[in-house]
Design a protein around this motif. Structure first.
Motif, PDB file in Angstrom:
ATOM      1  N   UNK A 146       0.839  -1.201   0.000  1.00  0.00           N
ATOM      2  CA  UNK A 146       0.000   0.000   0.000  1.00  0.00           C
ATOM      3  C   UNK A 146       0.869   1.244   0.000  1.00  0.00           C
ATOM      4  N   UNK A 147       1.989   1.198   0.736  1.00  0.00           N
ATOM      5  CA  UNK A 147       2.895   2.341   0.804  1.00  0.00           C
ATOM      6  C   UNK A 147       3.498   2.641  -0.564  1.00  0.00           C
ATOM      7  N   UNK A 148       3.887   1.579  -1.314  1.00  0.00           N
ATOM      8  CA  UNK A 148       4.495   1.770  -2.632  1.00  0.00           C
ATOM      9  C   UNK A 148       3.498   2.406  -3.594  1.00  0.00           C
ATOM     10  N   UNK A 149       2.220   2.012  -3.476  1.00  0.00           N
ATOM     11  CA  UNK A 149       1.219   2.490  -4.422  1.00  0.00           C
ATOM     12  C   UNK A 149       0.855   3.960  -4.179  1.00  0.00           C
ATOM     13  N   UNK A 150       1.175   4.480  -2.999  1.00  0.00           N
ATOM     14  CA  UNK A 150       0.820   5.862  -2.713  1.00  0.00           C
ATOM     15  C   UNK A 150       1.661   6.818  -3.551  1.00  0.00           C
ATOM     16  N   UNK A 158       3.560  10.575  -4.266  1.00  0.00           N
ATOM     17  CA  UNK A 158       4.478  11.358  -3.445  1.00  0.00           C
ATOM     18  C   UNK A 158       3.738  12.262  -2.454  1.00  0.00           C
ATOM     19  N   UNK A 159       2.637  12.863  -2.922  1.00  0.00           N
ATOM     20  CA  UNK A 159       1.912  13.777  -2.044  1.00  0.00           C
ATOM     21  C   UNK A 159       1.313  13.037  -0.866  1.00  0.00           C
ATOM     22  N   UNK A 160       0.731  11.853  -1.121  1.00  0.00           N
ATOM     23  CA  UNK A 160       0.138  11.069  -0.034  1.00  0.00           C
ATOM     24  C   UNK A 160       1.199  10.670   0.987  1.00  0.00           C
ATOM     25  N   UNK A 161       2.364  10.259   0.496  1.00  0.00           N
ATOM     26  CA  UNK A 161       3.418   9.840   1.419  1.00  0.00           C
ATOM     27  C   UNK A 161       3.914  11.023   2.261  1.00  0.00           C
ATOM     28  N   UNK A 162       4.052  12.195   1.613  1.00  0.00           N
ATOM     29  CA  UNK A 162       4.526  13.356   2.377  1.00  0.00           C
ATOM     30  C   UNK A 162       3.469  13.801   3.385  1.00  0.00           C
ATOM     31  N   UNK A 163       2.188  13.681   2.990  1.00  0.00           N
ATOM     32  CA  UNK A 163       1.111  14.053   3.909  1.00  0.00           C
ATOM     33  C   UNK A 163       1.157  13.184   5.160  1.00  0.00           C
ATOM     34  N   UNK A 164       1.361  11.862   4.967  1.00  0.00           N
ATOM     35  CA  UNK A 164       1.488  10.963   6.117  1.00  0.00           C
ATOM     36  C   UNK A 164       2.690  11.333   6.973  1.00  0.00           C
ATOM     37  N   UNK A 165       3.822  11.622   6.317  1.00  0.00           N
ATOM     38  CA  UNK A 165       5.042  11.990   7.029  1.00  0.00           C
ATOM     39  C   UNK A 165       4.826  13.267   7.846  1.00  0.00           C
ATOM     40  N   UNK A 166       4.180  14.255   7.228  1.00  0.00           N
ATOM     41  CA  UNK A 166       3.933  15.529   7.899  1.00  0.00           C
ATOM     42  C   UNK A 166       3.094  15.313   9.154  1.00  0.00           C
ATOM     43  N   UNK A 167       2.058  14.475   9.013  1.00  0.00           N
ATOM     44  CA  UNK A 167       1.169  14.231  10.152  1.00  0.00           C
ATOM     45  C   UNK A 167       1.906  13.536  11.290  1.00  0.00           C
ATOM     46  N   UNK A 168       2.776  12.576  10.946  1.00  0.00           N
ATOM     47  CA  UNK A 168       3.494  11.833  11.972  1.00  0.00           C
ATOM     48  C   UNK A 168       4.499  12.727  12.701  1.00  0.00           C
ATOM     49  N   UNK A 169       5.137  13.628  11.955  1.00  0.00           N
ATOM     50  CA  UNK A 169       6.175  14.473  12.558  1.00  0.00           C
ATOM     51  C   UNK A 169       5.578  15.624  13.358  1.00  0.00           C
ATOM     52  N   UNK A 170       4.564  16.281  12.786  1.00  0.00           N
ATOM     53  CA  UNK A 170       4.026  17.491  13.418  1.00  0.00           C
ATOM     54  C   UNK A 170       2.817  17.222  14.308  1.00  0.00           C
ATOM     55  N   UNK A 171       2.182  16.073  14.097  1.00  0.00           N
ATOM     56  CA  UNK A 171       0.967  15.792  14.863  1.00  0.00           C
ATOM     57  C   UNK A 171      -0.251  16.523  14.349  1.00  0.00           C
ATOM     58  N   UNK A 227      -2.591  17.743  10.616  1.00  0.00           N
ATOM     59  CA  UNK A 227      -2.811  17.478   9.198  1.00  0.00           C
ATOM     60  C   UNK A 227      -2.434  18.711   8.382  1.00  0.00           C
ATOM     61  N   UNK A 228      -2.022  18.488   7.148  1.00  0.00           N
ATOM     62  CA  UNK A 228      -1.646  19.593   6.275  1.00  0.00           C
ATOM     63  C   UNK A 228      -2.878  20.404   5.891  1.00  0.00           C
ATOM     64  N   UNK A 229      -2.711  21.709   5.837  1.00  0.00           N
ATOM     65  CA  UNK A 229      -3.800  22.568   5.364  1.00  0.00           C
ATOM     66  C   UNK A 229      -3.883  22.481   3.844  1.00  0.00           C
ATOM     67  N   UNK A 230      -4.974  22.975   3.282  1.00  0.00           N
ATOM     68  CA  UNK A 230      -5.133  22.957   1.829  1.00  0.00           C
ATOM     69  C   UNK A 230      -4.033  23.757   1.153  1.00  0.00           C
ATOM     70  N   UNK A 231      -3.669  24.891   1.738  1.00  0.00           N
ATOM     71  CA  UNK A 231      -2.608  25.719   1.159  1.00  0.00           C
ATOM     72  C   UNK A 231      -1.269  24.987   1.179  1.00  0.00           C
ATOM     73  N   UNK A 232      -0.998  24.266   2.274  1.00  0.00           N
ATOM     74  CA  UNK A 232       0.252  23.499   2.350  1.00  0.00           C
ATOM     75  C   UNK A 232       0.272  22.379   1.317  1.00  0.00           C
ATOM     76  N   UNK A 233      -0.872  21.712   1.110  1.00  0.00           N
ATOM     77  CA  UNK A 233      -0.943  20.651   0.111  1.00  0.00           C
ATOM     78  C   UNK A 233      -0.714  21.201  -1.289  1.00  0.00           C
ATOM     79  N   UNK A 234      -1.294  22.370  -1.585  1.00  0.00           N
ATOM     80  CA  UNK A 234      -1.090  22.988  -2.904  1.00  0.00           C
ATOM     81  C   UNK A 234       0.370  23.357  -3.109  1.00  0.00           C
ATOM     82  N   UNK A 235       1.001  23.891  -2.084  1.00  0.00           N
ATOM     83  CA  UNK A 235       2.418  24.263  -2.192  1.00  0.00           C
ATOM     84  C   UNK A 235       3.283  23.025  -2.417  1.00  0.00           C
TER      85      UNK A 235
END
Length: 381
Positions: free
Chosen positions: A337-341, A343-356, A358-366
């Motif tokens: 499942x991780x391989x199929x994700x 780049x954006x999905x993987x970074x979103x998961x990483x961001x959530x794990x590190x910062x606690x 979720x990414x805002x819409x503006x952060x996702x667009x950037x």
């Protein structure tokens, strides 16, 4: 007018660090033989000629062999467009000087979409080569306001629509992702978030549309809007695909008929599963044991040098999964499942794990814009 439609040669590609150059030469020779056997008036390659924007020297030498045989020896016109893997400027070098020889290469996107008129034994046709171009490139070349791949393609097709074909059939050659197309793991995403998808309806008005990018042969919207698929299996996800080129024939009214001409690989790409002892025993009578293999071992106990034992029977095992050992904790499914994700999905998961958070819409667009820029830089480097 009769021609072969092929695409996604990816010359110079590797499969799990295994060079495929000999395999590619084997299949390219078949394509040349099919062109001769069916007395075609042209060969069309719809992008991704090379696998990298800066191809290795042996890949360039192989393409030179193919071009020489088709154009110089057999006198069969060849049309090639740049795909998202190709270096557009490198592929298109000296293309204007080559036109008169029968070699037509469309590399970088230009403001004028050129019609290539080819006359066959039973009539002629106009071919419009549209190299891969993202919205930013179309905005720069045409000075227009487009933000999606569909808007960019519609802009390019305006010139095709406006061009007077003088009654000749119009054939569009393009490298893009049609909405609803069936993907495989070996295709590099053109964009993220679905912005790369193009409606098949844009291409239905033409006599035939020769598409590249998706590696499985298929059509979308109408039978004459077709992907030829890649000439080889470039990932284990393609193990059940039947590779081919498409033989296209246009009648006097510009109506297209097609036939898939199968290609046979020097080595197949497939997945085998079972316990080690069972697979080694089966290998003794497996006439295709030199295929490129992914092996999924179901043994639940540790095995010393499992890969070495497998390669003693199957010399081209490229990847090994110990599904038996990992089944209980579910790591295999998690990994797939991780391989199929994306780049954006993987970074979103990483961001959530590190910062606690979720990414805002503006952060996702950037982040989406940054990933797009990285892909673009990779293609042009």
């Amino acid at each position: 007018m009769k021609f072969i439609h092929t695409s996604d040669w990816h010359i110079g590609r590797q499969l799990h660090n295994q060079s495929l150059l000999d395999d590619q030469r084997f299949v390219l020779n078949q394509i040349i033989e099919l062109a001769t056997e069916h007395s075609v008036d042209a060969v069309v390659v719809a992008g991704d000629i090379y696998d990298r924007s800066v191809p290795p020297a042996n890949a360039v030498a192989l393409l030179d062999e193919v071009v020489n045989r088709l154009v110089n020896e057999l006198k069969i016109p060849l049309i090639m467009i740049a795909g998202n893997h190709d270096g557009h400027e490198r592929l298109g070098f000296a293309s204007r000087q080559m036109n008169d020889s029968g070699l037509h290469i469309i590399g970088p996107l230009t403001k004028d979409v050129r019609a290539i008129e080819l006359n066959g034994k039973a009539g002629g046709a106009l071919f419009y080569g549209l190299p891969y171009a993202d919205p930013a490139t179309v905005r720069q070349v045409f000075g227009c306001d487009v933000s999606t791949h569909e808007q960019a393609m519609a802009k390019l097709l305006e010139q095709v629509d406006e061009h007077d074909s003088k009654g000749l059939p119009k054939v569009v050659v393009s490298h893009c992702f049609l909405d609803g197309g069936s993907e495989s793991e070996s295709e590099r995403p053109l964009s993220i978030g679905g912005a790369d998808k193009i409606s098949p309806k844009l291409f239905t008005p033409y006599s035939y549309t020769a598409l590249g990018h998706l590696h499985g042969p298929q059509y979308k919207g109408a039978e004459h809007v077709r992907y030829s698929g890649s000439m080889l299996k470039y990932s284990f996800s393609e193990q059940h695909q039947n590779k081919s080129v498409t033989l296209v024939e246009l009648d006097g009214d510009g109506k297209a008929s097609f036939e898939l001409l199968p290609l046979k690989a020097m080595r197949d790409v497939r997945i085998i599963e079972g316990e080690l002892a069972e697979l080694l025993e089966l290998g003794k009578t497996d006439i295709n044991r030199e295929d490129y293999l992914m092996v999924r071992l179901s043994d639940k106990t540790a095995i010393l040098d499992a890969m070495g034992k497998l390669r003693s029977m199957y010399p081209n095992v490229l990847h090994l999964e110990r599904t038996g050992l990992m089944r209980e904790n579910g790591k295999v499914e998690l990994n797939r499942d991780h391989i199929k994700k994306g780049e954006l999905d993987m970074f979103t998961d990483f961001f959530s794990q590190v910062s606690g958070e979720t990414m805002t819409e503006a952060q996702q667009q950037a982040m989406s814009a940054a990933i797009d820029e990285l892909h673009k830089a990779e293609r042009t480097s």
